[in-house]
Design a protein around this motif. Structure first.
Motif, PDB file in Angstrom:
ATOM      1  N   THR A 127       0.800  -1.223   0.000  1.00 33.60           N
ATOM      2  CA  THR A 127       0.000   0.000   0.000  1.00 33.60           C
ATOM      3  C   THR A 127       0.830   1.269   0.000  1.00 33.60           C
ATOM      4  O   THR A 127       0.301   2.342  -0.289  1.00 33.60           O
ATOM      5  CB  THR A 127      -0.937   0.045   1.220  1.00 33.60           C
ATOM      6  N   THR A 128       2.109   1.189   0.326  1.00 33.80           N
ATOM      7  CA  THR A 128       2.935   2.393   0.435  1.00 33.80           C
ATOM      8  C   THR A 128       4.112   2.357  -0.536  1.00 33.80           C
ATOM      9  O   THR A 128       4.376   1.337  -1.185  1.00 33.80           O
ATOM     10  CB  THR A 128       3.502   2.569   1.862  1.00 33.80           C
ATOM     11  N   GLU A 129       4.845   3.474  -0.589  1.00 32.04           N
ATOM     12  CA  GLU A 129       6.048   3.547  -1.412  1.00 32.04           C
ATOM     13  C   GLU A 129       7.245   2.890  -0.741  1.00 32.04           C
ATOM     14  O   GLU A 129       8.318   2.768  -1.334  1.00 32.04           O
ATOM     15  CB  GLU A 129       6.367   5.008  -1.727  1.00 32.04           C
ATOM     16  N   GLY A 130       7.073   2.455   0.521  1.00 27.26           N
ATOM     17  CA  GLY A 130       8.173   1.860   1.266  1.00 27.26           C
ATOM     18  C   GLY A 130       8.257   0.357   1.098  1.00 27.26           C
ATOM     19  O   GLY A 130       7.431  -0.270   0.424  1.00 27.26           O
ATOM     20  N   THR A 131       9.272  -0.221   1.713  1.00 23.89           N
ATOM     21  CA  THR A 131       9.436  -1.669   1.736  1.00 23.89           C
ATOM     22  C   THR A 131       9.850  -2.082   3.142  1.00 23.89           C
ATOM     23  O   THR A 131      10.418  -1.283   3.901  1.00 23.89           O
ATOM     24  CB  THR A 131      10.523  -2.137   0.741  1.00 23.89           C
ATOM     25  N   ASP A 141       8.535   5.580  11.944  1.00 22.31           N
ATOM     26  CA  ASP A 141       8.915   5.197  10.584  1.00 22.31           C
ATOM     27  C   ASP A 141       7.688   5.078   9.686  1.00 22.31           C
ATOM     28  O   ASP A 141       7.668   5.573   8.555  1.00 22.31           O
ATOM     29  CB  ASP A 141       9.648   3.849  10.581  1.00 22.31           C
ATOM     30  N   LEU A 142       6.669   4.411  10.195  1.00 19.89           N
ATOM     31  CA  LEU A 142       5.475   4.152   9.397  1.00 19.89           C
ATOM     32  C   LEU A 142       4.718   5.439   9.069  1.00 19.89           C
ATOM     33  O   LEU A 142       4.141   5.568   7.992  1.00 19.89           O
ATOM     34  CB  LEU A 142       4.543   3.193  10.138  1.00 19.89           C
ATOM     35  N   GLN A 143       4.718   6.376  10.003  1.00 18.44           N
ATOM     36  CA  GLN A 143       3.949   7.600   9.809  1.00 18.44           C
ATOM     37  C   GLN A 143       4.381   8.389   8.577  1.00 18.44           C
ATOM     38  O   GLN A 143       3.585   9.106   7.980  1.00 18.44           O
ATOM     39  CB  GLN A 143       4.068   8.501  11.037  1.00 18.44           C
ATOM     40  N   ALA A 144       5.639   8.260   8.215  1.00 20.55           N
ATOM     41  CA  ALA A 144       6.142   9.021   7.076  1.00 20.55           C
ATOM     42  C   ALA A 144       5.668   8.469   5.741  1.00 20.55           C
ATOM     43  O   ALA A 144       5.765   9.144   4.715  1.00 20.55           O
ATOM     44  CB  ALA A 144       7.674   9.037   7.110  1.00 20.55           C
ATOM     45  N   LEU A 145       5.135   7.248   5.741  1.00 21.82           N
ATOM     46  CA  LEU A 145       4.791   6.580   4.487  1.00 21.82           C
ATOM     47  C   LEU A 145       3.429   7.025   3.962  1.00 21.82           C
ATOM     48  O   LEU A 145       2.530   7.391   4.718  1.00 21.82           O
ATOM     49  CB  LEU A 145       4.796   5.063   4.689  1.00 21.82           C
ATOM     50  N   ASP A 146       3.283   6.935   2.653  1.00 19.82           N
ATOM     51  CA  ASP A 146       2.043   7.286   1.955  1.00 19.82           C
ATOM     52  C   ASP A 146       1.202   6.023   1.816  1.00 19.82           C
ATOM     53  O   ASP A 146       1.461   5.178   0.968  1.00 19.82           O
ATOM     54  CB  ASP A 146       2.400   7.860   0.580  1.00 19.82           C
ATOM     55  N   ASN A 147       0.158   5.914   2.641  1.00 17.50           N
ATOM     56  CA  ASN A 147      -0.653   4.696   2.655  1.00 17.50           C
ATOM     57  C   ASN A 147      -1.697   4.659   1.543  1.00 17.50           C
ATOM     58  O   ASN A 147      -2.437   3.694   1.407  1.00 17.50           O
ATOM     59  CB  ASN A 147      -1.337   4.535   4.018  1.00 17.50           C
ATOM     60  N   GLY A 148      -1.757   5.728   0.744  1.00 18.22           N
ATOM     61  CA  GLY A 148      -2.618   5.721  -0.432  1.00 18.22           C
ATOM     62  C   GLY A 148      -1.831   5.584  -1.722  1.00 18.22           C
ATOM     63  O   GLY A 148      -2.388   5.727  -2.809  1.00 18.22           O
ATOM     64  N   TYR A 149      -0.544   5.271  -1.600  1.00 17.58           N
ATOM     65  CA  TYR A 149       0.368   5.318  -2.740  1.00 17.58           C
ATOM     66  C   TYR A 149      -0.056   4.395  -3.871  1.00 17.58           C
ATOM     67  O   TYR A 149       0.012   4.774  -5.050  1.00 17.58           O
ATOM     68  CB  TYR A 149       1.777   4.950  -2.271  1.00 17.58           C
ATOM     69  N   TRP A 150      -0.504   3.194  -3.565  1.00 23.58           N
ATOM     70  CA  TRP A 150      -0.800   2.205  -4.607  1.00 23.58           C
ATOM     71  C   TRP A 150      -2.291   2.017  -4.863  1.00 23.58           C
ATOM     72  O   TRP A 150      -2.676   1.137  -5.641  1.00 23.58           O
ATOM     73  CB  TRP A 150      -0.180   0.851  -4.260  1.00 23.58           C
ATOM     74  N   TRP A 151      -3.159   2.818  -4.211  1.00 22.43           N
ATOM     75  CA  TRP A 151      -4.585   2.570  -4.427  1.00 22.43           C
ATOM     76  C   TRP A 151      -5.015   3.107  -5.795  1.00 22.43           C
ATOM     77  O   TRP A 151      -4.652   4.206  -6.202  1.00 22.43           O
ATOM     78  CB  TRP A 151      -5.451   3.225  -3.352  1.00 22.43           C
ATOM     79  N   SER A 152      -5.831   2.303  -6.484  1.00 23.64           N
ATOM     80  CA  SER A 152      -6.429   2.710  -7.757  1.00 23.64           C
ATOM     81  C   SER A 152      -7.764   1.999  -7.895  1.00 23.64           C
ATOM     82  O   SER A 152      -8.127   1.156  -7.067  1.00 23.64           O
ATOM     83  CB  SER A 152      -5.520   2.328  -8.933  1.00 23.64           C
ATOM     84  N   GLU A 153      -8.489   2.326  -8.947  1.00 17.59           N
ATOM     85  CA  GLU A 153      -9.753   1.641  -9.217  1.00 17.59           C
ATOM     86  C   GLU A 153      -9.534   0.148  -9.457  1.00 17.59           C
ATOM     87  O   GLU A 153     -10.466  -0.642  -9.331  1.00 17.59           O
ATOM     88  CB  GLU A 153     -10.437   2.264 -10.438  1.00 17.59           C
ATOM     89  N   GLU A 154      -8.321  -0.235  -9.802  1.00 17.72           N
ATOM     90  CA  GLU A 154      -7.997  -1.641 -10.027  1.00 17.72           C
ATOM     91  C   GLU A 154      -7.136  -2.203  -8.908  1.00 17.72           C
ATOM     92  O   GLU A 154      -6.428  -3.195  -9.094  1.00 17.72           O
ATOM     93  CB  GLU A 154      -7.281  -1.801 -11.379  1.00 17.72           C
ATOM     94  N   GLU A 163      -0.880   8.179 -13.191  1.00  7.76           N
ATOM     95  CA  GLU A 163      -2.099   8.959 -12.955  1.00  7.76           C
ATOM     96  C   GLU A 163      -3.263   8.110 -12.447  1.00  7.76           C
ATOM     97  O   GLU A 163      -4.281   8.653 -11.981  1.00  7.76           O
ATOM     98  CB  GLU A 163      -2.514   9.702 -14.224  1.00  7.76           C
ATOM     99  N   ALA A 164      -3.149   6.789 -12.541  1.00 10.27           N
ATOM    100  CA  ALA A 164      -4.221   5.919 -12.045  1.00 10.27           C
ATOM    101  C   ALA A 164      -4.277   5.900 -10.517  1.00 10.27           C
ATOM    102  O   ALA A 164      -5.313   5.566  -9.936  1.00 10.27           O
ATOM    103  CB  ALA A 164      -4.022   4.498 -12.565  1.00 10.27           C
ATOM    104  N   TYR A 165      -3.175   6.263  -9.875  1.00 10.62           N
ATOM    105  CA  TYR A 165      -3.100   6.200  -8.417  1.00 10.62           C
ATOM    106  C   TYR A 165      -3.532   7.561  -7.860  1.00 10.62           C
ATOM    107  O   TYR A 165      -2.718   8.420  -7.528  1.00 10.62           O
ATOM    108  CB  TYR A 165      -1.691   5.789  -7.996  1.00 10.62           C
ATOM    109  N   THR A 166      -4.842   7.710  -7.762  1.00 16.05           N
ATOM    110  CA  THR A 166      -5.445   9.032  -7.576  1.00 16.05           C
ATOM    111  C   THR A 166      -5.198   9.646  -6.202  1.00 16.05           C
ATOM    112  O   THR A 166      -5.372  10.860  -6.045  1.00 16.05           O
ATOM    113  CB  THR A 166      -6.962   8.941  -7.821  1.00 16.05           C
TER     114      THR A 166
END
Length: 360
Positions: A127-131, A141-154, A163-166
């Motif tokens: 879900t995030t840009e991290g690993t 550490d976790l707070q800095a991550l973008d938890n919407g990074y990988w969400w899309s309609e698919e 641009e799909a990752y709105t």
């Protein structure tokens, strides 16, 4: 019955206090060279630049006993509604609450510094840009991550055009959040913060089963998670408004010893033993949480549903195939009947059930 014992369960596809969910975009101070605005001008500017969220609707039931007494289908927002909004974010939980869900469902992992966070996977990669593993990171550490990074309609696809990752970039301030929300509403959140944000909603909480360095379930770590959860629930005064489930039965055994008043759902050993060998469930196991099918075999058979009804047990279903996350399928489940749907698209479930007259 057509299902085998292994078919009854499968894998479900989620501190610091959370700030009030507002876009607190305080108007910038005026340069000294500019005229000082009059009071009416200030109020107008503030109304345009500051958006407050409306109050969260009060659900029909705020305790588990009240919920089970409603006698109607329930809509449970899976991870806040992971097919509609970013998985397990505060934004998703608010959206689900505004849509009118009865219950908020979430998964719990624990950080290296012992904080329970609302997150499904052992790692942050999905879900995030991290690993990396949640258990190896601090909450800071976790707070800095973008938890919407990988969400899309698919979702959960990672192969789409950027641009799909709105929702990507809201957490990091690269794009503006929706009106009324802040970047913090798109971070990995703590269990306590979600519980405090929705005091009137019943919470359906899964203790996840993170693996150790050997790749096997780390039962000592899982039991530590269960102990932290029991303490948090007690301190928050939520013993009558939380349902706890885990695939590991020993996690539930450990949890029940510390939180004997909290309603639970049976794990992956107890549930098949009840369904196929007439074993008794623990008295706290009042809700069965099952998928429609597993490994190509039907789980929601007339035998299982009839046995549950005879014993006064509620059945909540979590779809485990893409095609099942649709209001038509949610309606089919209610017609079986089952007692609740753990929906990835909870707003659509509420809309459909209302249209069908199943809920007010």
């Amino acid at each position: 019955m057509s299902a085998t014992p292994e078919a009854v369960v499968g894998d479900r596809a989620e501190s610091e206090p959370t700030p009030e969910p507002t876009v607190a975009a305080t108007p910038a101070e005026q340069p000294n060279s500019e005229p000082t605005p009059v009071a009416d001008d200030v109020q107008e500017a503030e109304s345009e630049e500051t958006a407050l969220l409306p109050p969260v609707p009060t659900p029909a039931a705020s305790t588990v006993s009240e919920l089970l007494a409603l006698g109607r289908p329930l809509v449970i927002g899976h991870a806040g509604g992971d097919r509609s909004w970013p998985h397990s974010t505060m934004y998703a939980f608010y959206q689900a609450a505004y849509a009118g869900v009865d219950v908020l469902e979430m998964d719990l992992q624990m950080t290296a510094d012992g904080v329970l966070v609302v997150h499904h996977d052992d790692t942050v990669d999905g879900t995030t840009e991290g690993t990396g593993r949640v258990r190896d990171m601090t909450y800071e550490d976790l707070q800095a991550l973008d938890n919407g990074y990988w969400w899309s309609e698919e979702w959960p696809s990672h192969d789409l055009a950027p641009e799909a990752y709105t929702y990507r970039g809201i957490r990091t301030g690269d794009i503006d959040p929706p009106a009324g929300y802040s970047p913090d509403d798109f971070r990995i959140e703590t269990f306590r913060a979600v519980a405090e944000a929705f005091p009137e909603h019943v919470l359906d909480v899964e203790i996840k089963t993170p693996a150790g360095d050997d790749g096997e379930d780390d039962i000592d770590f899982i039991l530590e998670m269960a102990a932290v959860l029991a303490a948090d629930i007690e301190e928050l005064g939520r013993t009558d408004s939380v349902v706890v489930v885990s695939f590991r039965d020993d996690a539930l055994v450990g949890f029940r010893e510390l939180a004997p008043e909290v309603v639970t759902s049976p794990g992956q050993d107890a549930l098949p033993a009840w369904a196929f060998a007439s074993a008794l469930l623990h008295p706290n196991d009042l809700i069965l949480q099952v998928p429609p099918s597993f490994s190509g075999l039907d789980v929601l058979t007339p035998d299982l549903l009839g046995k549950a009804a005879d014993e006064g047990l509620a059945v909540w279903v979590w779809p485990n195939e893409d095609y099942q996350e649709h209001p038509d399928y949610y309606a089919e489940l209610i017609d079986l009947p089952v007692d609740g749907v753990i929906a990835g698209r909870p707003a659509e479930a509420v809309e459909r059930f209302r249209a069908d007259g199943d809920i007010p």
